[in-house]
Design an enzyme around this catalytic site. Structure first.
Site, PDB file in Angstrom:
ATOM      1  N   HIS A 155      56.433  38.246  45.239  1.00 10.50           N
ATOM      2  CA  HIS A 155      55.313  38.571  46.140  1.00 10.50           C
ATOM      3  C   HIS A 155      54.427  39.659  45.535  1.00 10.50           C
ATOM      4  CE1 HIS A 155      57.715  36.522  49.316  1.00 10.50           C
ATOM      5  NE2 HIS A 155      58.712  37.114  48.680  1.00 10.50           N
ATOM      6  N   SER A 276      30.593  46.938  28.770  1.00  9.37           N
ATOM      7  CA  SER A 276      29.638  46.710  29.856  1.00  9.37           C
ATOM      8  C   SER A 276      28.268  47.152  29.388  1.00  9.37           C
ATOM      9  CB  SER A 276      30.066  47.520  31.075  1.00  9.37           C
ATOM     10  OG  SER A 276      28.937  47.829  31.881  1.00  9.37           O
ATOM     11  N   LYS A 282      33.697  51.109  29.790  1.00 13.50           N
ATOM     12  CA  LYS A 282      34.381  49.857  30.100  1.00 13.50           C
ATOM     13  C   LYS A 282      35.045  49.179  28.913  1.00 13.50           C
ATOM     14  CE  LYS A 282      34.029  47.761  33.908  1.00 13.50           C
ATOM     15  NZ  LYS A 282      35.215  47.491  34.710  1.00 13.50           N
ATOM     16  N   GLU A 289      39.873  36.285  31.602  1.00 13.59           N
ATOM     17  CA  GLU A 289      39.143  35.811  32.782  1.00 13.59           C
ATOM     18  C   GLU A 289      38.605  34.393  32.595  1.00 13.59           C
ATOM     19  OE1 GLU A 289      36.993  39.479  34.761  1.00 13.59           O
ATOM     20  OE2 GLU A 289      36.885  39.626  32.598  1.00 13.59           O
TER      21      GLU A 289
END
Ligand code: ARG
Length: 485
Positions: A155, A276, A282, A289
């Site tokens: 979980h 970024s 970043k 992704e």
């Protein structure tokens, strides 16, 4: 050369023509189409449709075309409807009437089915090789980190401490099954449809096993209508690819979490991270992704493929052209994705202190404590309650279980001795796992060796398949094969 059927009194409406055209999506099948035609020449020669001189001239023209096509020098014209007609037109330009003989005892229906199987073979070999790379990277990382512990989750809540190597190998097991699925599907790709004609065979005395052997297939079709009509081999490859990317997306999601600052379990190499345009600090995991997203693309293709096949009457239907588009546009996206993941994982630095701290924070050793109580004679359900009580006490003090005092332990169960701490904490917990397949170090090491052995078996299959295919193609192209038989 006009290929428009004389049965039709008017030229095709340009809008219909554009709608039906598959030339552009066929570009990836050009080499397959030419090699298939080379094999067909031998069939026609054997059937005495072509004499030796004609066969020789066709072979030589097709080999030239293959060479030009490999160098990107064969333009495809949409006015010819598809790659098959383009090849016929190109040949006829060079050979005149002889070029028009090649389509004897053949239909575009068996031709496209053959091309697709050859295309699917190439990309299945490539996909399998890259998934294999990923499994190797996982096992390499696993060997590199034999002692690191992290919280195992259920979980996505801290569950029980595990070895990092155990966790990585769990992923490897999945991808090994994906490889096995590709291997099974590859075996079914090795049936040649060439010689099926439109759907019912031909009146010419051909032997389809000649082209089947020449192209490196295991055998030729048994039923011509089946040979031209089904695309189940594409659907099952899309399924295998979808599932492999579903597994990859789970892995990607985890690494996105693990490299998140709040977890801090791992860092990816700068060569696989992005920045970024506005936030100077970043470091983003974009490759993971896009991997996560790409599994959706393949799943979409699988659903579209099955939807397109559903309720088709036998035999060939033009609907099948859409199956081709789906497959050639999506299946080749899979291999480079796995190749990249394989390289990227090797750039990952793990932070064992952070992982161990996280394993400590979540009381992942509470089951260990319950198991200890069971060994002292407490029934498991009572042991569970007592351990949970101790977790609550430790939680209030904000300390790990092992830091509770003898008095506190004794308050909950007087049988708890000083030796309890030898079982607590993530490292002790992991070492205490004795059951087969567990995260116990000996079992993880044994599992890694078995994974390597199974990986080698599957790899041998694909290497042999690739060599057989390569040798067949070389022979058809009149080149001496570099591969030893
Ligand atoms: N372009 C067609 C396809 O991809 C080739 C087969 C055409 N056959 C036919 N009977 N129109 O499926």
């Amino acid at each position: 050369v006009s290929l428009r059927s004389k049965r039709l009194a008017k030229r095709l409406d340009p809008a219909a023509s554009a709608f039906l055209d598959s030339t552009l999506e066929d570009a990836g099948l050009l080499l397959d189409d030419i090699i298939g035609s080379l094999a067909h020449v031998s069939v026609l020669e054997d059937a005495k449709v072509l004499d030796a001189t004609e066969a020789g001239r066709l072979r030589s023209a097709l080999r030239h075309l293959f060479k030009d096509a490999s160098e990107g020098e064969v333009p495809l014209f949409t006015e010819h409807e598809d790659v098959h007609m383009n090849v016929e037109v190109a040949l006829t330009k060079v050979l005149g009437d002889l070029g028009k003989k090649l389509h004897t005892a053949r239909s575009r229906n068996d031709q496209v089915a053959t091309d697709l199987r050859l295309f699917a073979q190439r990309w299945t070999l490539e996909t399998a090789a890259r998934i294999r790379d990923l499994v190797e990277s996982l096992l390499w990382l696993s060997k590199k980190h034999p002692k690191a512990v992290l919280p195992g989750y259920t979980h996505l809540q801290v569950a029980q401490p595990i070895l990092l190597s155990f966790h990585l190998q769990a992923h490897a097991e999945r991808f090994l099954r994906d490889l096995a699925r590709l291997r099974d599907a590859y075996e079914r790709l090795l049936v040649s449809p060439l010689g099926a004609g439109a759907l019912a065979g031909t009146t010419h005395p051909i032997d389809p096993s000649i082209s089947a052997n020449a192209l490196g297939f295991d055998r030729s079709f048994r039923n011509a209508a089946d040979a031209v009509s089904d695309r189940d081999y594409l659907a099952e490859l899309l399924f295998a690819a979808s599932l492999a990317l579903t597994h990859a997306s789970g892995l990607a999601e985890e690494f996105i979490l693990f490299t998140n600052q709040s977890f801090g379990f791992a860092t990816i190499g700068d060569d696989y991270a992005t920045g970024s345009s506005i936030m100077p600090q970043k470091k983003n995991p974009d490759v993971f992704e896009v991997t996560r997203a790409r599994s959706g693309t393949l799943l979409g293709a699988l659903v579209a493929s099955l939807s397109g096949l559903k309720a088709l009457p036998l035999a060939y239907n033009r609907d099948l052209q859409e199956q081709k588009r789906l497959f050639v546009q999506t299946f080749p996206l899979v291999a480079p994705n796995f190749g990249l993941l394989a390289r990227m994982l090797r750039s990952v630095t793990f932070h064992p202190e952070r992982m161990e701290a996280a394993a400590n924070e979540g009381y992942g050793d509470a089951t260990e404590l319950a198991d200890y109580l069971v060994r002292q004679g407490t029934p498991f359900r009572d042991a569970h309650h007592q351990s949970a009580t101790l977790v609550r006490m430790a939680g209030q003090k904000k300390v790990p279980l092992a830091a509770l005092t003898a008095k506190e332990f004794a308050k909950v169960n007087p049988k708890i001795g000083a030796d309890v701490v030898k079982h607590l904490g993530p490292h002790n917990a992991v070492k205490g796992r004795k059951s087969p397949g567990s995260t116990g170090p000996a079992h993880v090491e044994a599992g890694r060796k078995q994974l390597l052995a199974e990986l080698a078996t599957i790899e041998n299959f694909f290497v042999a398949a690739g060599q057989a295919r390569e040798a067949a193609w070389m022979t058809l192209l009149g080149k001496t094969s570099k591969v030893k038989k």
